[in-house]
Design an enzyme around this catalytic site. Structure first.
Site, PDB file in Angstrom:
ATOM      1  N   ALA A  59     -53.846 -33.285 -30.593  1.00 47.89           N
ATOM      2  CA  ALA A  59     -54.096 -33.700 -31.973  1.00 47.89           C
ATOM      3  C   ALA A  59     -54.022 -32.553 -32.979  1.00 47.89           C
ATOM      4  CB  ALA A  59     -55.473 -34.367 -32.069  1.00 47.89           C
ATOM      5  N   TYR A  60     -53.919 -31.315 -32.516  1.00 45.10           N
ATOM      6  CA  TYR A  60     -53.883 -30.192 -33.442  1.00 45.10           C
ATOM      7  C   TYR A  60     -52.530 -30.131 -34.150  1.00 45.10           C
ATOM      8  CZ  TYR A  60     -58.050 -28.400 -31.001  1.00 45.10           C
ATOM      9  OH  TYR A  60     -59.301 -28.242 -30.445  1.00 45.10           O
ATOM     10  N   ALA A  61     -52.571 -30.263 -35.473  1.00 47.11           N
ATOM     11  CA  ALA A  61     -51.368 -30.177 -36.308  1.00 47.11           C
ATOM     12  C   ALA A  61     -50.271 -31.110 -35.807  1.00 47.11           C
ATOM     13  CB  ALA A  61     -50.853 -28.732 -36.383  1.00 47.11           C
TER      14      ALA A  61
END
Length: 339
Positions: A59-61
């Site tokens: 889900a990061y960036a």
């Protein structure tokens, strides 16, 4: 660099782990802000310092963090431990979130592709999922391990009772068991000492720490005057609960200790965590080389017993029932006999 076994497993990780949450760009510009060239410098320096443990999440960036980390590690992949996570929303679709068998299988395949690898060393469920039976999640994780796509599994941000239930279920069914819990822990956020840390100690689960500086608050760069500056990170990403005025009182003591050692407040804050016996590894999410260099020097810092005790006394969480009752009713004669 110093190294430790992660929980009761044979996986050897560095005491400092590199968190790649800042890699990429996106809807949280105060967090997602590190481009490819800058990320290359950070990864190269981390490897040169002996860090072998790298952490990211799908889900990061919007997946950019995984893509960049996989590309940057390249041929050095076999030298490193990659942890990534699943469970948070990764798209607009109804099923693009959670810990269902479907989503975990889909998420794992997507992470493998973005990381450009055929296995994930440590696969972590990023949060709880009240809509999926626990047994379904655990069986799916076990199947990913049996398929060779995942080596070890862990959890993040789970209450102790749920993690205990999960490990009991895993042991009863002969499934792969959690070796790691990744939790928020800092000098201004010690709630996990009530239940989570005793549970981990009793069950051989290694603790890795995210946001050890409380979102940057304990770095010492924030003051009562600049806390609300729209250009700083906390003004755009302040979600960790603690009383800021009390936090500044804690920082005053941290600064005093830092002056005694000629180090930074961040190093003192990290050194306190590394001195806690249940902490396996601390994630440092640097976005600039000077920040990373500052964090790396923490492994050389040994706080005195008096300094550790002073910080402990200042920040110790209020005992909760039944802990305060149990402590109050300890048999003094037995305590004395066991010394």
């Amino acid at each position: 660099m110093k190294y430790v076994r992660l929980g009761n497993s044979g996986l050897i990780v560095s005491k400092l782990a590199f968190g790649a949450m800042t890699f990429g760009s996106g809807n949280i510009p105060s967090v997602y802000k590190v481009g490819q060239d800058q990320a290359q410098e950070l990864v190269d320096r981390a490897l040169a310092a002996g860090i072998n443990f790298f952490d990211t999440a799908d889900a990061y960036a919007d997946g950019q963090s995984e893509e960049m980390l996989g590309r940057l590690l390249g041929t050095r992949r076999k030298e490193t431990i990659i942890a990534t996570k699943a469970g948070n929303r990764v798209g607009p679709g109804l099923l693009q979130t959670g810990l269902s068998r479907k989503h975990l299988f889909d998420a794992c395949e997507a992470s493998l592709a973005r990381l450009n690898t055929d296995y994930i060393d440590l696969y972590i469920v990023h949060k709880t999922d009240p809509f999926t039976p626990l047994e379904e999640t655990l069986e799916a994780l076990n199947d990913l391990v049996r398929q060779g796509k995942v080596r070890y599994i862990g959890y993040s941000n789970w209450p102790a009772w749920m993690a205990a239930q999960a490990i009991q279920m895993q042991r009863e069914r002969g499934w792969a068991t959690f070796i790691n819990g990744q939790m928020y822990y800092s000098l201004v956020g010690r709630d996990i000492e009530h239940d989570t840390i005793p549970f981990m100690k009793n069950n051989g689960v290694g603790l890795t720490v995210w946001s050890p500086l409380a979102g940057g608050f304990l770095s010492g760069k924030y003051t009562r005057d600049n806390l609300n500056d729209p250009n700083n990170r906390l003004s755009g990403f302040d979600f960790l609960p603690h009383d800021k005025e009390w936090g500044f009182t804690v920082l005053d003591s941290i600064r005093d200790i830092a002056q005694e050692h000629d180090v930074t407040p961040a190093q003192v804050s990290l050194a306190w965590l590394l001195a806690q016996p249940q902490v396996s590894s601390v994630l440092v999410g640097s976005s600039k080389i000077p920040q990373l260099e500052d964090n790396l020097r923490t492994v050389e810092l040994n706080l005195s017993a008096e300094q550790l005790a002073a910080l402990d006394q200042l920040t110790r969480p209020t005992p909760l029932y039944p802990n305060w009752f149990t402590t109050m009713t300890l048999d003094a004669r037995i305590v004395e006999a066991l010394k």
